[in-house]
Scaffold this motif. Structure first.
Motif, PDB file in Angstrom:
ATOM      1  N   ILE A  45     -18.025  76.515  37.600  1.00 14.12           N
ATOM      2  CA  ILE A  45     -18.106  76.904  36.189  1.00 14.12           C
ATOM      3  C   ILE A  45     -18.563  75.723  35.332  1.00 14.12           C
ATOM      4  N   LEU A  46     -17.958  74.569  35.569  1.00 15.31           N
ATOM      5  CA  LEU A  46     -18.310  73.410  34.754  1.00 15.31           C
ATOM      6  C   LEU A  46     -19.742  72.955  34.993  1.00 15.31           C
ATOM      7  N   LEU A  47     -20.179  73.031  36.235  1.00 15.14           N
ATOM      8  CA  LEU A  47     -21.539  72.582  36.531  1.00 15.14           C
ATOM      9  C   LEU A  47     -22.595  73.543  35.983  1.00 15.14           C
ATOM     10  N   ASN A  48     -22.211  74.783  35.801  1.00  7.69           N
ATOM     11  CA  ASN A  48     -23.187  75.763  35.351  1.00  7.69           C
ATOM     12  C   ASN A  48     -23.105  76.116  33.871  1.00  7.69           C
ATOM     13  N   SER A  49     -22.208  75.456  33.143  1.00  4.76           N
ATOM     14  CA  SER A  49     -22.071  75.763  31.711  1.00  4.76           C
ATOM     15  C   SER A  49     -22.750  74.706  30.870  1.00  4.76           C
ATOM     16  N   SER A  50     -23.633  75.132  30.004  1.00  5.74           N
ATOM     17  CA  SER A  50     -24.194  74.143  29.075  1.00  5.74           C
ATOM     18  C   SER A  50     -23.612  74.327  27.681  1.00  5.74           C
ATOM     19  N   ASP A  51     -22.592  75.187  27.566  1.00  5.69           N
ATOM     20  CA  ASP A  51     -22.011  75.433  26.235  1.00  5.69           C
ATOM     21  C   ASP A  51     -20.707  74.667  26.009  1.00  5.69           C
ATOM     22  N   HIS A  52     -20.466  73.617  26.815  1.00  2.00           N
ATOM     23  CA  HIS A  52     -19.301  72.769  26.597  1.00  2.00           C
ATOM     24  C   HIS A  52     -18.006  73.571  26.493  1.00  2.00           C
ATOM     25  N   PRO A  53     -17.611  74.242  27.545  1.00  2.00           N
ATOM     26  CA  PRO A  53     -16.428  75.104  27.459  1.00  2.00           C
ATOM     27  C   PRO A  53     -15.123  74.327  27.280  1.00  2.00           C
ATOM     28  N   SER A  54     -14.140  74.972  26.684  1.00  2.00           N
ATOM     29  CA  SER A  54     -12.797  74.410  26.566  1.00  2.00           C
ATOM     30  C   SER A  54     -12.018  74.715  27.842  1.00  2.00           C
ATOM     31  N   VAL A  55     -10.888  74.072  28.011  1.00  2.00           N
ATOM     32  CA  VAL A  55     -10.022  74.357  29.156  1.00  2.00           C
ATOM     33  C   VAL A  55      -9.658  75.839  29.165  1.00  2.00           C
ATOM     34  N   GLU A  56      -9.338  76.345  28.021  1.00  2.00           N
ATOM     35  CA  GLU A  56      -8.964  77.761  27.887  1.00  2.00           C
ATOM     36  C   GLU A  56     -10.096  78.677  28.370  1.00  2.00           C
ATOM     37  N   GLU A  57     -11.322  78.307  28.008  1.00  2.00           N
ATOM     38  CA  GLU A  57     -12.491  79.101  28.399  1.00  2.00           C
ATOM     39  C   GLU A  57     -12.718  79.040  29.917  1.00  2.00           C
ATOM     40  N   VAL A  58     -12.559  77.865  30.494  1.00  2.00           N
ATOM     41  CA  VAL A  58     -12.680  77.732  31.945  1.00  2.00           C
ATOM     42  C   VAL A  58     -11.611  78.589  32.612  1.00  2.00           C
ATOM     43  N   ASP A  87     -18.136  68.861  29.252  1.00  2.00           N
ATOM     44  CA  ASP A  87     -19.529  68.986  29.646  1.00  2.00           C
ATOM     45  C   ASP A  87     -19.700  68.544  31.095  1.00  2.00           C
ATOM     46  N   GLY A  88     -19.968  69.502  31.971  1.00  2.00           N
ATOM     47  CA  GLY A  88     -20.175  69.188  33.374  1.00  2.00           C
ATOM     48  C   GLY A  88     -21.635  68.930  33.692  1.00  2.00           C
ATOM     49  N   LYS A  89     -22.502  69.187  32.728  1.00  2.00           N
ATOM     50  CA  LYS A  89     -23.945  69.017  32.937  1.00  2.00           C
ATOM     51  C   LYS A  89     -24.361  67.566  32.750  1.00  2.00           C
TER      52      LYS A  89
END
Lengths: 145, 145
Positions: B32-45, B87-89
């Motif tokens: 999830i982190l590697l594929n998200s460019s929208d800077h997710p929150s912990v809650e979102e993950v 940001d995992g990107k």
DNA sequence: ATACATGCAAAACATTTGCATAAGA
DNA sequence: TCTTATGCAAATGTTTTGCATGTAT
């Protein structure tokens, strides 16, 4: 830079104008914030206020800090891994240089920010209203250890 | 930019090397982190992980995010008035442009940072290790409203 | 088999809020 | 006098931690 006493008077006048009351606690908090260049935390302000006004509560510090923030008279600095700190000397966005060892904060002189801001506005279409620029590193003192 | 699948493999190898275990939860969080460019929150993950692994706990997300942060594989972004985003990107310091209306975050192209950094090192004596640069403003979408 | 990860619940922490009392204006 | 500020305690929201159980190696 403006004289602290003059600035204090101006802020007091502003408070009166907007019918906020001038209390001893507010005066104490204001004076501390206006005279600190070390970006104190709420806890630190609390500690100092209690010297002269031992019955003051933390909640009052938080409420007053919030008020001064709303009025644009202090700047809130949010650190990456610490509690909030406040700057009553320069209540507008400016860069900070933070020591990761001793948490000391100084205000470095930095150019380019205006250029960067308009560069960003042009390329993104965003209307940029403020910024926050923090540099993290080791201060000269901590490098010696 | 590096292919996500390749990077995933590299991180898994790194985890193995340091004898961290490869669990389904960690895989899910990583992907999830590697594929998200929208800077997710912990809650979102957490929300996304639960789709495939409904029994996953928030604590596990926090622990895994902490681990990946330690390994330097994700970057933590602390907002001025919001929860943390990740940001995992691009797990290295870079500027963000944050909409104060809708909390949307994008990565603007910005020059000058290296110049500013060495400028600061020269004048302050600090050894600068990282920085955090956030611009706040109104995104094009929110300007229309 | 054995160490490490998970999941739950409780703790920790800074910050905010509600409300009765105190005190500026 | 009348409204706002204070101080206390409780609430909030996010993040962390302890520990028994589950699981990757």
């Amino acid at each position: 830079m403006e004289d602290t006493a003059v600035r204090l008077e101006k802020i007091i006048a502003k408070l009166r104008e907007q019918s906020f009351r001038i209390t001893p606690q507010r005066m104490a908090i204001l004076k501390i914030l206006l005279n600190s260049s070390d970006h104190p935390s709420v806890e630190e302000v609390y500690r100092q206020v209690k010297v002269d006004f031992p019955t003051t509560s933390l909640a009052t510090i938080y409420k007053t800090v919030h008020l001064l923030k709303e009025l644009g008279e202090i700047l809130e600095i949010r650190l990456a891994a610490d509690r909030n700190r406040y700057d009553g000397k320069r209540p507008y966005p400016h860069p900070h240089l933070i020591c990761t060892e001793c948490s000391n904060i100084i205000d470095p002189e930095v150019g380019f920010i205006e250029q960067i801001t308009s560069e960003i506005e042009d390329s993104s279409g965003y209307q940029v209203l403020s910024h926050q620029l923090e540099f993290f590193g080791i201060c000269p003192n901590c490098q010696k250890r």
